[in-house]
Design a protein around this motif. Sequence first.
Motif, PDB file in Angstrom:
ATOM      1  N   LEU A 117      21.222  13.867  25.876  1.00  0.00           N
ATOM      2  CA  LEU A 117      22.071  14.301  26.986  1.00  0.00           C
ATOM      3  C   LEU A 117      21.682  13.552  28.251  1.00  0.00           C
ATOM      4  O   LEU A 117      20.504  13.317  28.515  1.00  0.00           O
ATOM      5  N   SER A 118      22.696  13.219  29.057  1.00  0.00           N
ATOM      6  CA  SER A 118      22.456  12.378  30.227  1.00  0.00           C
ATOM      7  C   SER A 118      22.516  13.135  31.546  1.00  0.00           C
ATOM      8  O   SER A 118      22.280  12.551  32.604  1.00  0.00           O
ATOM      9  N   GLY A 119      22.832  14.438  31.502  1.00  0.00           N
ATOM     10  CA  GLY A 119      22.983  15.199  32.727  1.00  0.00           C
ATOM     11  C   GLY A 119      21.664  15.513  33.405  1.00  0.00           C
ATOM     12  O   GLY A 119      20.578  15.236  32.880  1.00  0.00           O
ATOM     13  N   LYS A 120      21.760  16.105  34.600  1.00  0.00           N
ATOM     14  CA  LYS A 120      20.592  16.474  35.389  1.00  0.00           C
ATOM     15  C   LYS A 120      20.583  17.979  35.616  1.00  0.00           C
ATOM     16  O   LYS A 120      21.626  18.622  35.701  1.00  0.00           O
ATOM     17  N   SER A 121      19.392  18.549  35.755  1.00  0.00           N
ATOM     18  CA  SER A 121      19.275  19.961  36.054  1.00  0.00           C
ATOM     19  C   SER A 121      19.599  20.217  37.527  1.00  0.00           C
ATOM     20  O   SER A 121      19.033  19.566  38.414  1.00  0.00           O
ATOM     21  N   ALA A 122      20.499  21.165  37.788  1.00  0.00           N
ATOM     22  CA  ALA A 122      20.811  21.524  39.170  1.00  0.00           C
ATOM     23  C   ALA A 122      19.586  22.074  39.878  1.00  0.00           C
ATOM     24  O   ALA A 122      19.455  21.946  41.097  1.00  0.00           O
ATOM     25  N   ARG A 123      18.690  22.693  39.121  1.00  0.00           N
ATOM     26  CA  ARG A 123      17.448  23.197  39.718  1.00  0.00           C
ATOM     27  C   ARG A 123      16.647  22.052  40.316  1.00  0.00           C
ATOM     28  O   ARG A 123      16.183  22.131  41.454  1.00  0.00           O
ATOM     29  N   LYS A 124      16.520  20.976  39.579  1.00  0.00           N
ATOM     30  CA  LYS A 124      15.775  19.815  40.082  1.00  0.00           C
ATOM     31  C   LYS A 124      16.542  19.128  41.214  1.00  0.00           C
ATOM     32  O   LYS A 124      15.937  18.641  42.175  1.00  0.00           O
ATOM     33  N   ILE A 125      17.864  19.077  41.078  1.00  0.00           N
ATOM     34  CA  ILE A 125      18.672  18.458  42.129  1.00  0.00           C
ATOM     35  C   ILE A 125      18.481  19.208  43.447  1.00  0.00           C
ATOM     36  O   ILE A 125      18.337  18.603  44.506  1.00  0.00           O
ATOM     37  N   PHE A 126      18.419  20.529  43.369  1.00  0.00           N
ATOM     38  CA  PHE A 126      18.234  21.322  44.579  1.00  0.00           C
ATOM     39  C   PHE A 126      16.817  21.206  45.127  1.00  0.00           C
ATOM     40  O   PHE A 126      16.609  21.054  46.333  1.00  0.00           O
ATOM     41  N   CYS A 144      31.030   3.113  33.460  1.00  0.00           N
ATOM     42  CA  CYS A 144      31.691   2.849  32.177  1.00  0.00           C
ATOM     43  C   CYS A 144      30.782   2.048  31.253  1.00  0.00           C
ATOM     44  O   CYS A 144      30.710   2.314  30.042  1.00  0.00           O
ATOM     45  N   GLU A 145      30.093   1.078  31.829  1.00  0.00           N
ATOM     46  CA  GLU A 145      29.179   0.271  31.020  1.00  0.00           C
ATOM     47  C   GLU A 145      28.021   1.118  30.496  1.00  0.00           C
ATOM     48  O   GLU A 145      27.655   1.035  29.319  1.00  0.00           O
ATOM     49  N   GLU A 146      27.449   1.941  31.353  1.00  0.00           N
ATOM     50  CA  GLU A 146      26.298   2.754  30.960  1.00  0.00           C
ATOM     51  C   GLU A 146      26.663   3.827  29.940  1.00  0.00           C
ATOM     52  O   GLU A 146      25.863   4.158  29.061  1.00  0.00           O
ATOM     53  N   SER A 147      27.875   4.384  30.062  1.00  0.00           N
ATOM     54  CA  SER A 147      28.271   5.486  29.178  1.00  0.00           C
ATOM     55  C   SER A 147      29.192   5.039  28.053  1.00  0.00           C
ATOM     56  O   SER A 147      29.722   5.876  27.311  1.00  0.00           O
ATOM     57  N   ASP A 148      29.375   3.733  27.930  1.00  0.00           N
ATOM     58  CA  ASP A 148      30.187   3.163  26.853  1.00  0.00           C
ATOM     59  C   ASP A 148      31.606   3.732  26.857  1.00  0.00           C
ATOM     60  O   ASP A 148      32.136   4.154  25.827  1.00  0.00           O
ATOM     61  N   ASP A 149      32.219   3.732  28.028  1.00  0.00           N
ATOM     62  CA  ASP A 149      33.572   4.250  28.189  1.00  0.00           C
ATOM     63  C   ASP A 149      34.562   3.095  28.129  1.00  0.00           C
ATOM     64  O   ASP A 149      34.527   2.174  28.948  1.00  0.00           O
ATOM     65  N   THR A 150      35.482   3.164  27.181  1.00  0.00           N
ATOM     66  CA  THR A 150      36.461   2.082  27.010  1.00  0.00           C
ATOM     67  C   THR A 150      37.457   2.005  28.157  1.00  0.00           C
ATOM     68  O   THR A 150      38.254   1.055  28.212  1.00  0.00           O
ATOM     69  N   PHE A 151      37.442   2.975  29.070  1.00  0.00           N
ATOM     70  CA  PHE A 151      38.328   2.897  30.233  1.00  0.00           C
ATOM     71  C   PHE A 151      38.062   1.651  31.064  1.00  0.00           C
ATOM     72  O   PHE A 151      38.898   1.237  31.854  1.00  0.00           O
ATOM     73  N   ILE A 152      36.901   1.030  30.854  1.00  0.00           N
ATOM     74  CA  ILE A 152      36.541  -0.183  31.610  1.00  0.00           C
ATOM     75  C   ILE A 152      37.609  -1.264  31.494  1.00  0.00           C
ATOM     76  O   ILE A 152      37.762  -2.094  32.384  1.00  0.00           O
ATOM     77  N   LYS A 153      38.385  -1.242  30.422  1.00  0.00           N
ATOM     78  CA  LYS A 153      39.433  -2.258  30.235  1.00  0.00           C
ATOM     79  C   LYS A 153      40.535  -2.126  31.285  1.00  0.00           C
ATOM     80  O   LYS A 153      41.325  -3.068  31.485  1.00  0.00           O
TER      81      LYS A 153
END
Length: 474
Positions: free
Chosen positions: A365-374, A463-472
Amino acid sequence: MKHKTLNKKILGILTSLPALALASYPGKITAQDSLSKTRPNILLVITDQQSADAMSNRIGNKYISTPGMDYLASHGITFTRAYCANPLSIPSRASMFTGFYPHQTGIQSNENVMLNPREFKSAGIIFQEAGYKTGYVGKWHIPFNPDDKASHGFEYMARIKNNGIDSLIPDAAIEFIKQNHEKPFLLVTSFVNPHNICEWARGQKLPDGSIGEPPPADKCPPLKENHARTRNESDIMTQLRLNYQASPMFPVGNFTETKWREYRWAYYRMIEKTDKLLVTILDELRNSGLDKNTVIIFLADHGDAQGAHSWNQKTVFFEEIVNVPFIISLPGLNKSMVCDRLIQTGVDLIPTLCDYAGIPVPSNLSGKSARKIFEEKKKKQLRDYVVVSDKPVQGAAINGIDPKPDGRMVTGEKFKYWIFSEGIRRESLFDIKNDPGEMVNLATDPKYSGDLKKYRSYLRSWCEESDDTFIKNL
């Protein structure tokens, strides 16, 4: 950053939550189960189609009163810049309960598909495997078979209806809360409202019961300040509006000012109905003493335009739709705090839940904890931007034109950018610091060409980091 009333006492509560929970845990703890000695219970409250500011703790109580939500805000952290993963129910919830972006789950609209639980582990499974007792009450709309508990991990299930009766939720939730929990628990309460505003706009019978007749227009909330269409609106947004208002699903093209004001009145009444039910659950937690060891996280899957830019419902990137409530209410915290750091509720929810529960976050998983963000002491944002995706598909064809574009939105500290895969002028850029209502599209203004390039580069990098084809499409 705006961290209100942040002091040593509050920091102590935030950083020593497990110890606090142990000291106040009122339930039975056995020698065989050490998890509940260090881990709090988690109550996750989800509403459907509620905008971030649609609470009296945000806009005052002249037109809306939400004492339950206000209580959570007064004992917690309100994140004012939390964004959903996708402004539609199933793709948003798919991200919330798996921690993956919509383009990774492959779900960008309200499709009737099921995810492979071996590929996408749900929050229920993560918590169940960590020794938590798990429960889910209310609206489902998650792409796992609700009857297959092995696929989603929620042991206790009650009244799963996509457009069901919210009034049944408190009793089912209280039944779960009253169980003898020798383990800590994760309980999800998922409300339908204020989603019934969709049926209200169409003049249909409300699935969750009547809210009465609106008062005279001068007693209803005023039009949104950004009710007018965006200046220099992109052609794809203009076309989408035409197609959507041609559909019986979105019959607001001929709404008068009075009708729009009644719409907002009705929307607030539905939120108030939900709030009363939330209060019933909070009262049970308090009466049982479990509030002393329960972290409560409140959020919505997406918002509602409420007439902003003459738009209703969801599916596009207006701030009213993608900016959602996100409150973390902590036991022992009797202060209200506000944080304006960026949250993406789709990928950040599971890391946040795991952080408070003391559960390792799955490594994929690539997300961040809101606890740490705060809690991060640096003034700079921990991320420069967050990305939201969508795929508007619910409009009706006009003269054979029926756009169904993919879209991506990037919001940062000052600007917000979005682009669709269809159209001639596909881009929008807003200075949300000085133009929070998104009234002027700056994408073609030469003075902002540098900012436009910067946000294009943000999206390309993502897009590059998450391999999203929307980059096209960039």
